[in-house]
Design an enzyme around this catalytic site. Structure first.
Site, PDB file in Angstrom:
ATOM      1  N   ASP A  39     -25.216  -6.821  13.872  1.00 53.64           N
ATOM      2  CA  ASP A  39     -26.051  -7.404  14.931  1.00 53.64           C
ATOM      3  C   ASP A  39     -25.262  -8.455  15.709  1.00 53.64           C
ATOM      4  OD1 ASP A  39     -26.014  -9.346  12.984  1.00 53.64           O
ATOM      5  OD2 ASP A  39     -28.186  -9.565  12.837  1.00 53.64           O
ATOM      6  N   SER A  40     -23.999  -8.671  15.303  1.00 56.24           N
ATOM      7  CA  SER A  40     -23.099  -9.487  16.128  1.00 56.24           C
ATOM      8  C   SER A  40     -22.880  -8.820  17.480  1.00 56.24           C
ATOM      9  CB  SER A  40     -21.760  -9.707  15.419  1.00 56.24           C
ATOM     10  OG  SER A  40     -21.215  -8.477  14.984  1.00 56.24           O
ATOM     11  N   LYS A  67     -28.072  -2.814   6.355  1.00 59.79           N
ATOM     12  CA  LYS A  67     -27.759  -4.134   5.796  1.00 59.79           C
ATOM     13  C   LYS A  67     -28.839  -5.107   6.233  1.00 59.79           C
ATOM     14  CE  LYS A  67     -24.142  -6.873   7.347  1.00 59.79           C
ATOM     15  NZ  LYS A  67     -24.807  -8.112   7.836  1.00 59.79           N
ATOM     16  N   GLU A 122     -30.181  -9.456   5.700  1.00 58.31           N
ATOM     17  CA  GLU A 122     -29.795 -10.800   5.263  1.00 58.31           C
ATOM     18  C   GLU A 122     -30.855 -11.381   4.332  1.00 58.31           C
ATOM     19  OE1 GLU A 122     -28.975 -13.279   8.669  1.00 58.31           O
ATOM     20  OE2 GLU A 122     -27.493 -11.863   9.475  1.00 58.31           O
ATOM     21  N   GLU A 167     -20.657 -14.398   3.386  1.00 62.24           N
ATOM     22  CA  GLU A 167     -20.069 -14.988   4.592  1.00 62.24           C
ATOM     23  C   GLU A 167     -19.901 -16.493   4.448  1.00 62.24           C
ATOM     24  OE1 GLU A 167     -21.910 -13.633   8.214  1.00 62.24           O
ATOM     25  OE2 GLU A 167     -20.760 -15.037   9.461  1.00 62.24           O
TER      26      GLU A 167
HETATM   27  O1  KIV Z   1     -23.102  -8.716  12.372  1.00 60.61           O
HETATM   28  C1  KIV Z   1     -21.980  -8.808  11.855  1.00 60.61           C
HETATM   29  O2  KIV Z   1     -20.936  -8.580  12.485  1.00 60.61           O
HETATM   30  C2  KIV Z   1     -21.908  -9.195  10.451  1.00 60.61           C
HETATM   31  C3  KIV Z   1     -20.553  -9.496   9.892  1.00 60.61           C
HETATM   32  C4  KIV Z   1     -20.093 -10.818  10.349  1.00 60.61           C
HETATM   33  C5  KIV Z   1     -20.526  -9.386   8.424  1.00 60.61           C
HETATM   34  O3  KIV Z   1     -22.905  -9.295   9.804  1.00 60.61           O
END
Ligand code: KIV
Length: 272
Positions: free
Chosen positions: A52-53, A121, A123, A190
């Site tokens: 989600d980055s 994934k 969090e 992280e």
């Molecule tokens: O969204 C992302 O890129 C991430 C990584 C930093 C692990 O969760």
């Protein structure tokens, strides 16, 4: 069987667990689009994270919070079309799983069905265990994410290193065990102290993949755009830049502009 994709040994969640058992480190990178995914998969990456980055890197938002489930599915489906070997994990975006476990399951099903992803994934620690169990009932592999969890940025207020104090470190260790017990196949850790990250990795049978978590874990993940230097303002200590594509591309664009203005481009060979 797909007719246009070469037969290779695909990376599965089981392969990752064998890699941990065999002491082979796992290499993971983000990708949000077809062309980048084609490159990182061809290079032999083990895991591609449609993170989600993308909210920051692709859309220019300040945080990961605004990206939507539909947008994540669009990015993920572009990546999936490129990938031949890597395991593709897709982030459940903020607001798509925190409500309740049914919402978490429905969002995960959409990601698997509409994008063709291999895993999701999310969090969080013990507070998301019920959702993890429910997602797993549908046969969807789940990767956890602990330490700095960017979707909670407004709760923590900063992007600094997490779990430096013993109390928070112990909470993180307990969360990691809870995620493993719930059935996660791996955990991203992280921005935590390297000694703590190693303690977590050594105490679990599932792989722990670090970002800013030192070398004592089972693998590493970086954001592709940071690693190749397409981004230039973000310079955390943990980031190793392998290229400086921002300057390279800016220079190339400058030369192109010059060639157009001077009528050097196109020449006769480049014309019909
Ligand atoms: O969204 C992302 O890129 C991430 C990584 C930093 C692990 O969760």
């Amino acid at each position: 069987m797909s007719v246009h994709k070469k037969e290779v040994k695909k990376v599965t969640t089981h392969v990752l667990q064998e890699m941990k058992r065999g002491g082979e480190k796992i290499a993971m990178l983000t990708a949000y689009d077809y062309t980048s995914a084609l490159i990182v998969d061809a290079a032999g990456i083990d895991v591609i994270l449609v993170g989600d980055s993308a909210s920051n890197v692709m859309a220019g938002h300040e945080t990961t919070l605004p990206i939507t489930l539909d947008q994540m599915i669009y990015h993920a489906s572009s990546v999936i079309r490129a990938v031949n070997r890597a395991l593709v994990v897709v982030d459940l975006p903020f607001g798509s799983y925190q409500g309740n476990s049914k919402e978490a399951l429905n969002s995960s099903i959409r990601i698997m069905k509409e994008a063709g992803a291999h895993a999701v994934k999310l969090e969080g620690g013990r507070e998301v265990v019920e959702s993890i169990s429910r997602i797993l009932t549908a046969g969807i592999p789940v990767m956890g994410h602990l330490g700095l969890t960017p979707q909670s940025i407004y709760k923590f207020g900063t992007y600094t290193v997490r779990a430096k104090e013993e109390e928070e470190a112990q909470r993180l260790i307990d969360d990691a065990h809870a995620l493993e017990k719930a059935g996660c196949f791996a955990i991203v850790l992280e921005k935590v102290p390297a000694t703590l990250a190693k303690r977590v990795a050594d105490g679990l049978t599932i792989p722990v993949i670090g970002i800013g978590a030192g070398g004592g874990v089972d693998g590493q993940v970086l954001v592709y755009h940071d690693m190749v230097g397409l981004t230039y303002e973000f310079q955390p200590r943990f980031l190793r830049r392998y290229l400086n594509l921002y300057d390279e591309i800016k220079g190339a664009v400058g030369r192109y502009i010059g060639d157009v203005k001077s009528t050097d481009f196109p020449n006769e060979k480049e014309s019909y």
